[in-house]
Structures are given as structure tokens and as C-alpha cells.
Design a protein around this motif. Structure first.
Motif, PDB file in Angstrom:
ATOM      1  N   ILE A  22     -13.959 -41.272  23.634  1.00 16.53           N
ATOM      2  CA  ILE A  22     -12.854 -40.554  23.008  1.00 16.53           C
ATOM      3  C   ILE A  22     -12.758 -41.087  21.586  1.00 16.53           C
ATOM      4  O   ILE A  22     -12.702 -42.300  21.364  1.00 16.53           O
ATOM      5  CB  ILE A  22     -11.527 -40.772  23.764  1.00 16.53           C
ATOM      6  N   VAL A  23     -12.756 -40.157  20.636  1.00 23.58           N
ATOM      7  CA  VAL A  23     -12.867 -40.487  19.219  1.00 23.58           C
ATOM      8  C   VAL A  23     -11.561 -40.145  18.510  1.00 23.58           C
ATOM      9  O   VAL A  23     -10.932 -39.117  18.805  1.00 23.58           O
ATOM     10  CB  VAL A  23     -14.052 -39.698  18.611  1.00 23.58           C
ATOM     11  N   ARG A  24     -11.144 -41.004  17.567  1.00 18.34           N
ATOM     12  CA  ARG A  24      -9.912 -40.791  16.796  1.00 18.34           C
ATOM     13  C   ARG A  24     -10.250 -40.850  15.298  1.00 18.34           C
ATOM     14  O   ARG A  24     -10.750 -41.863  14.804  1.00 18.34           O
ATOM     15  CB  ARG A  24      -8.875 -41.853  17.161  1.00 18.34           C
ATOM     16  N   LEU A  25      -9.934 -39.751  14.589  1.00 16.13           N
ATOM     17  CA  LEU A  25     -10.320 -39.599  13.193  1.00 16.13           C
ATOM     18  C   LEU A  25      -9.133 -39.164  12.339  1.00 16.13           C
ATOM     19  O   LEU A  25      -8.133 -38.648  12.850  1.00 16.13           O
ATOM     20  CB  LEU A  25     -11.419 -38.535  13.059  1.00 16.13           C
ATOM     21  N   ASN A  26      -9.276 -39.341  11.042  1.00 18.56           N
ATOM     22  CA  ASN A  26      -8.381 -38.676  10.104  1.00 18.56           C
ATOM     23  C   ASN A  26      -8.741 -37.197  10.053  1.00 18.56           C
ATOM     24  O   ASN A  26      -9.801 -36.783  10.545  1.00 18.56           O
ATOM     25  CB  ASN A  26      -8.511 -39.306   8.715  1.00 18.56           C
ATOM     26  N   ASP A  27      -7.892 -36.390   9.422  1.00 18.89           N
ATOM     27  CA  ASP A  27      -8.138 -34.941   9.455  1.00 18.89           C
ATOM     28  C   ASP A  27      -9.370 -34.525   8.659  1.00 18.89           C
ATOM     29  O   ASP A  27      -9.851 -33.399   8.802  1.00 18.89           O
ATOM     30  CB  ASP A  27      -6.899 -34.159   9.003  1.00 18.89           C
ATOM     31  N   ASP A  28      -9.922 -35.447   7.834  1.00 17.35           N
ATOM     32  CA  ASP A  28     -11.150 -35.140   7.099  1.00 17.35           C
ATOM     33  C   ASP A  28     -12.400 -35.657   7.801  1.00 17.35           C
ATOM     34  O   ASP A  28     -13.503 -35.553   7.283  1.00 17.35           O
ATOM     35  CB  ASP A  28     -11.075 -35.706   5.679  1.00 17.35           C
ATOM     36  N   GLY A  29     -12.233 -36.223   9.007  1.00 16.22           N
ATOM     37  CA  GLY A  29     -13.362 -36.700   9.783  1.00 16.22           C
ATOM     38  C   GLY A  29     -13.676 -38.175   9.626  1.00 16.22           C
ATOM     39  O   GLY A  29     -14.535 -38.708  10.347  1.00 16.22           O
ATOM     40  N   SER A  30     -13.021 -38.863   8.726  1.00 16.60           N
ATOM     41  CA  SER A  30     -13.250 -40.299   8.559  1.00 16.60           C
ATOM     42  C   SER A  30     -12.563 -41.068   9.683  1.00 16.60           C
ATOM     43  O   SER A  30     -11.564 -40.607  10.244  1.00 16.60           O
ATOM     44  CB  SER A  30     -12.730 -40.765   7.200  1.00 16.60           C
ATOM     45  N   PRO A  31     -13.084 -42.253  10.048  1.00 14.23           N
ATOM     46  CA  PRO A  31     -12.447 -43.041  11.107  1.00 14.23           C
ATOM     47  C   PRO A  31     -11.009 -43.392  10.749  1.00 14.23           C
ATOM     48  O   PRO A  31     -10.715 -43.771   9.607  1.00 14.23           O
ATOM     49  CB  PRO A  31     -13.316 -44.299  11.194  1.00 14.23           C
ATOM     50  N   ALA A  32     -10.107 -43.271  11.710  1.00 10.81           N
ATOM     51  CA  ALA A  32      -8.691 -43.545  11.460  1.00 10.81           C
ATOM     52  C   ALA A  32      -8.432 -45.050  11.482  1.00 10.81           C
ATOM     53  O   ALA A  32      -9.035 -45.792  12.261  1.00 10.81           O
ATOM     54  CB  ALA A  32      -7.826 -42.846  12.506  1.00 10.81           C
ATOM     55  N   ALA A  33      -7.536 -45.488  10.626  1.00  6.29           N
ATOM     56  CA  ALA A  33      -7.144 -46.892  10.609  1.00  6.29           C
ATOM     57  C   ALA A  33      -6.514 -47.271  11.939  1.00  6.29           C
ATOM     58  O   ALA A  33      -5.794 -46.475  12.550  1.00  6.29           O
ATOM     59  CB  ALA A  33      -6.159 -47.145   9.467  1.00  6.29           C
ATOM     60  N   GLY A  34      -6.794 -48.485  12.388  1.00 13.03           N
ATOM     61  CA  GLY A  34      -6.220 -48.962  13.636  1.00 13.03           C
ATOM     62  C   GLY A  34      -7.073 -48.720  14.846  1.00 13.03           C
ATOM     63  O   GLY A  34      -6.682 -49.103  15.964  1.00 13.03           O
ATOM     64  N   ASN A  35      -8.242 -48.086  14.690  1.00 18.40           N
ATOM     65  CA  ASN A  35      -9.133 -47.916  15.830  1.00 18.40           C
ATOM     66  C   ASN A  35      -9.615 -49.284  16.320  1.00 18.40           C
ATOM     67  O   ASN A  35      -9.851 -50.191  15.517  1.00 18.40           O
ATOM     68  CB  ASN A  35     -10.321 -47.032  15.464  1.00 18.40           C
ATOM     69  N   PRO A  36      -9.774 -49.446  17.636  1.00 21.83           N
ATOM     70  CA  PRO A  36      -9.971 -50.795  18.181  1.00 21.83           C
ATOM     71  C   PRO A  36     -11.298 -51.458  17.852  1.00 21.83           C
ATOM     72  O   PRO A  36     -11.400 -52.683  17.897  1.00 21.83           O
ATOM     73  CB  PRO A  36      -9.835 -50.579  19.692  1.00 21.83           C
ATOM     74  N   PHE A  37     -12.322 -50.670  17.508  1.00 28.42           N
ATOM     75  CA  PHE A  37     -13.639 -51.241  17.258  1.00 28.42           C
ATOM     76  C   PHE A  37     -14.051 -51.089  15.792  1.00 28.42           C
ATOM     77  O   PHE A  37     -15.243 -51.122  15.465  1.00 28.42           O
ATOM     78  CB  PHE A  37     -14.672 -50.590  18.171  1.00 28.42           C
ATOM     79  N   ALA A  38     -13.066 -50.936  14.914  1.00 23.63           N
ATOM     80  CA  ALA A  38     -13.349 -50.703  13.503  1.00 23.63           C
ATOM     81  C   ALA A  38     -14.193 -51.816  12.897  1.00 23.63           C
ATOM     82  O   ALA A  38     -15.031 -51.575  12.023  1.00 23.63           O
ATOM     83  CB  ALA A  38     -12.036 -50.554  12.728  1.00 23.63           C
ATOM     84  N   GLY A  39     -13.993 -53.048  13.345  1.00 23.89           N
ATOM     85  CA  GLY A  39     -14.724 -54.177  12.790  1.00 23.89           C
ATOM     86  C   GLY A  39     -16.214 -54.120  13.017  1.00 23.89           C
ATOM     87  O   GLY A  39     -16.974 -54.797  12.311  1.00 23.89           O
ATOM     88  N   GLN A  40     -16.669 -53.311  13.992  1.00 26.60           N
ATOM     89  CA  GLN A  40     -18.101 -53.195  14.259  1.00 26.60           C
ATOM     90  C   GLN A  40     -18.785 -52.247  13.294  1.00 26.60           C
ATOM     91  O   GLN A  40     -20.021 -52.231  13.201  1.00 26.60           O
ATOM     92  CB  GLN A  40     -18.331 -52.742  15.700  1.00 26.60           C
ATOM     93  N   GLY A  41     -18.013 -51.435  12.573  1.00 29.99           N
ATOM     94  CA  GLY A  41     -18.576 -50.488  11.628  1.00 29.99           C
ATOM     95  C   GLY A  41     -19.347 -49.369  12.299  1.00 29.99           C
ATOM     96  O   GLY A  41     -19.392 -49.259  13.531  1.00 29.99           O
ATOM     97  N   GLY A  42     -19.987 -48.523  11.490  1.00 28.37           N
ATOM     98  CA  GLY A  42     -20.781 -47.416  12.008  1.00 28.37           C
ATOM     99  C   GLY A  42     -19.978 -46.489  12.885  1.00 28.37           C
ATOM    100  O   GLY A  42     -18.764 -46.313  12.700  1.00 28.37           O
ATOM    101  N   VAL A  43     -20.639 -45.886  13.890  1.00 29.22           N
ATOM    102  CA  VAL A  43     -19.941 -44.948  14.760  1.00 29.22           C
ATOM    103  C   VAL A  43     -18.894 -45.653  15.621  1.00 29.22           C
ATOM    104  O   VAL A  43     -17.942 -45.024  16.075  1.00 29.22           O
ATOM    105  CB  VAL A  43     -20.903 -44.145  15.655  1.00 29.22           C
ATOM    106  N   ALA A  44     -19.045 -46.960  15.834  1.00 28.15           N
ATOM    107  CA  ALA A  44     -18.063 -47.690  16.644  1.00 28.15           C
ATOM    108  C   ALA A  44     -16.671 -47.607  16.035  1.00 28.15           C
ATOM    109  O   ALA A  44     -15.670 -47.665  16.758  1.00 28.15           O
ATOM    110  CB  ALA A  44     -18.483 -49.148  16.797  1.00 28.15           C
TER     111      ALA A  44
END
Length: 390
Positions: free
Chosen positions: A208-230
Motif C-alpha cells: 500500500i503506497v502513500r503519495l503526495n498528489d503529484d506522485g512524490s513520496p509523502a512525508a512521514g512514510n515509515p520507510f522513507a529513510g531507505q530511499g528509492g521506492v521504499a
């Protein structure tokens, strides 16, 4: 990969399209019924009565949304977007739709409006596309131009997301879309009948993916520190999530097809792993068992699972006043079950409380502004039904 698991994978790939509700197996015309046919309700706790009315027919419809003026946007899997006026019965074709990879379970999928659609005119579409390595789901946004009343078109088309990587086969795209109250875009991404990617953080399959309305990763996603698609991922370990809706508290619920048994309704928790393919309350189509959820407590178990399966296709959480007994309950469209399953999300434990025998495969559900429910059936001559109070 073990020999035993590889054998399971091969058997599953050969059998899964039919078992999980592929459109390939639906060559028979839908039966003609009365415009006021009454669906049979199998009551298990709630007895909300209703009536159905056939309004129109469409060719392999997949999803529907409502415009501010009351008209409906309806997608058809071969690549068409229609604007349908329920009052006049006028159907308009929308031009500028992206090319889709039609076949198997693939084609044009979901459609949702941006929360500020009245101001920015953005709509979002999911679909299957071809590319290096095979096929995968993609999401575009475009502005719906209604300046020429009888010639609607999409302009400023932008591809904002895609499944990574593209793989062979034409099943388990998932690609349901939903906006939350904060304007974040959520996408359900199926594991494409490949099993292992659901646990691979270098892939957004089975997530399950959570994005901003422009398709960029949303702040606060749990695996943001891993970068890339994570950085896109909110939860993992999903199979074929085909229904997604938020309740009155902003909690996300997802319903997904299990393998041979074990369809699931999941309450989505930040960073949680739902276990597929390591655990499931169903088994592989080869007959090879999969350990149940209760054998591995580190994985998040479903709130409710179904064996025999309901083959979920879609879900809404009803908030209107037309059907009081369904208020704040989940309504789940079913393919092989030919049903709408009503689930009480507030009961402990979560439980099915009513099942509507619709006598046809149900592809999509929509609650409109007036509190009525619109239903699209599955297939080449599928009915658009309006459900209203009896």
C-alpha cells in the motif's frame, strides 16, 4: 527459491486468472432482468431492504466516480472513459486517455477526483501498461476539460507513478486509488502473481503506497529513510488488494483476494507487514499449504477472512442516510460470490452482517452525493444499477 515453492508458483500462475476473477472467462452475456429487480439478501445480522434499477449498460466497466454536477465518470477496461448523465442517459466519450495494456486482468482501472477538483479539475486514472520487462500498473493525472460540452477531453496528462519492476503476466495489478482527508493519494499495488515481491522493499509490488498528489513520496512514510521506492510504502505483504476506503475516523481499510481461500479485510497500520506470501489463511492453488496468520504473530492478521472466498473487487464505507442499517459499514463488491457483502467495522471482532445476492459479478460501487449507491457489474454487457431505499 526452493523447488517446492517454484512448483507452487508455476501452478498458481496457470490457475490464478480464472480463480481470482479474470475477465477472460466471462464470454456469456449477462442475463436480462427487470429494471426493478429485487436482489436477494442473505441476512446474518442486519436486514436493510433496498431495490435495484437498471440505468444503462457498459462494456467491461471497472470503476466509477461522480462529478460535481451529478454525472458519472465510468472507466472501461479496453481504454475508454465515459461521462454518463443519469437524468438524460447521455453518454460522452472522453478523449486523451492514455494507451492501456488490455488483457488478462489488465486494462484501464480506477478513477478518482482530486479533493479540490472543483478548483483544479484534476482526475486520476490507473491502468496497465507495457514496458521493459513486461507489464505493470501506472497512475496518471490529467485535467478534465469540459469547456466544449459535448467533447470532454483530458489535458496536461502526467504519469505520476508506476509499479516497479515491470514483470511478465497480466494478473494482480490491484491499482485502486483513494484520497485521504489530508489530500494524500493512496494506491493499492498487487504483487502481480509473483509472491516474493510483496516482501521486497526494493519493489512497490504487494504494497500500500502513500503519495503526495503529484506522485512524490509523502512525508512521514515509515520507510522513507531507505530511499528509492521504499519511501513510497506505507504497508507491505499484500496480495491483490482491490478495495480501499477510509472510515469516518480516517482509518484506511483494504480488502484483498486471498489465494485458494483466505480473502482478507485488513485495517491498515503504518509500517505493518500483512505477511503474504509467508502466511495466509488460504493455500496455494497447487494444494501446497501456506501457514496461517496465527502461526506467525509478527505479521498483521486480517480483521476478517473468508473461506469460501467472496472474490472482492471493490469497497465503499457507506456514510449516507438512505440506508440507515448500513451507515459506517463496509460494502464489498464480490466477483465469484456475485454479491455485496456488508461488514460491521465497529463490532468486536469485525464481522459480516449482511450479504446481498446480486446474481451477477459485481465490479464496482459508488455512494453518490444523495446517499444512493451505484453498482457496476462485471463483463462485456454489464449493467449500471442504482440502489435505492425500498
Amino acid at each position: 527459491m526452493t523447488t517446492q515453492f517454484a512448483t507452487s508458483l508455476l501452478c498458481s500462475s496457470l490457475m490464478l486468472l480464472t480463480a481470482c476473477g479474470s475477465n477472460n472467462s466471462h464470454s456469456q452475456e449477462l442475463q436480462q432482468t427487470s429494471n426493478h429487480a429485487q436482489a436477494v439478501s442473505q441476512t446474518t445480522g442486519v436486514n436493510q431492504t433496498f431495490k435495484t434499477q437498471e440505468i444503462a449498460r457498459f462494456k467491461e466497466p471497472w470503476a466509477l466516480a461522480q462529478l460535481n454536477d451529478g454525472r458519472l465518470l465510468i472507466t472501461e477496461r479496453q481504454g475508454a472513459v465515459k461521462i454518463f448523465d443519469p437524468t438524460t442517459k447521455q453518454v460522452l466519450n472522453v478523449s486523451g486517455v492514455p494507451k492501456v495494456r488490455y488483457g488478462g486482468q489488465g486494462g484501464l482501472g480506477d478513477v478518482v477526483l482530486h479533493p479540490q477538483f472543483a478548483q483544479n479539475h484534476w482526475i486520476y486514472l490507473s491502468y496497465a501498461e507495457s514496458g521493459e520487462g513486461g507489464q505493470g500498473a501506472a497512475v496518471v493525472r490529467a485535467q478534465l476539460d469540459l469547456s466544449a460540452p459535448n467533447q470532454p477531453k483530458l489535458i496536461h496528462l502526467q504519469k505520476i507513478w508506476q509499479q516497479t519492476p515491470k514483470v511478465s503476466g497480466q494478473g494482480h495489478y490491484g491499482h485502486r486509488l483513494a484520497f485521504d482527508r489530508e489530500g494524500k493519494l493512496w494506491i493499492s499495488s498487487g504483487e502481480r502473481q509473483k509472491f516474493d515481491p510483496a516482501q521486497d522493499m526494493q519493489s512497490n509490488l504487494g504494497k500500500i503506497v502513500r503519495l503526495n498528489d503529484d506522485g512524490s513520496p509523502a512525508a512521514g512514510n515509515p520507510f522513507a529513510g531507505q530511499g528509492g521506492v521504499a519511501a513510497q510504502i506505507w504497508s507491505l505483504g499484500h496480495r491483490n488488494p482491490l478495495g480501499m476506503a477510509f472510515d469516518e475516523n480516517g482509518q484506511l481499510w483494504v480488502v484483498e483476494m486471498g489465494p485458494k481461500g483466505g480473502d482478507e479485510l485488513n485495517r491498515i497500520v503504518k509500517g505493518a507487514n500483512y505477511g503474504y506470501p509467508v502466511v495466509s489463511n488460504g493455500d496455494h492453488y497447487s494444494g501446497l499449504p501456506i501457514p496461517d496468520h496465527d502461526t506467525r504473530p509478527e505479521f498483521k492478521a486480517p480483521e476478517i477472512s473468508w473461506t469460501p472466498v467472496i472474490s472482492p473487487s471493490s469497497m465503499i464505507i457507506y456514510r449516507g442516510d438512505q440506508f440507515p442499517a448500513w451507515k459506517e459499514k463496509a460494502l464489498i463488491g464480490g466477483l465469484s460470490s456475485e454479491s455485496i457483502t456488508v461488514v460491521d467495522l465497529k463490532s468486536q471482532p469485525v464481522q459480516e452482517v449482511q450479504r446481498l445476492n446480486m446474481k451477477q459479478r459485481i465490479r464496482g460501487l459508488l455512494q453518490t452525493q444523495d446517499g444512493l449507491i451505484w453498482v457496476i457489474e462485471d463483463g462485456s454487457n454489464a449493467r449500471l444499477l442504482k440502489l435505492s431505499a425500498d
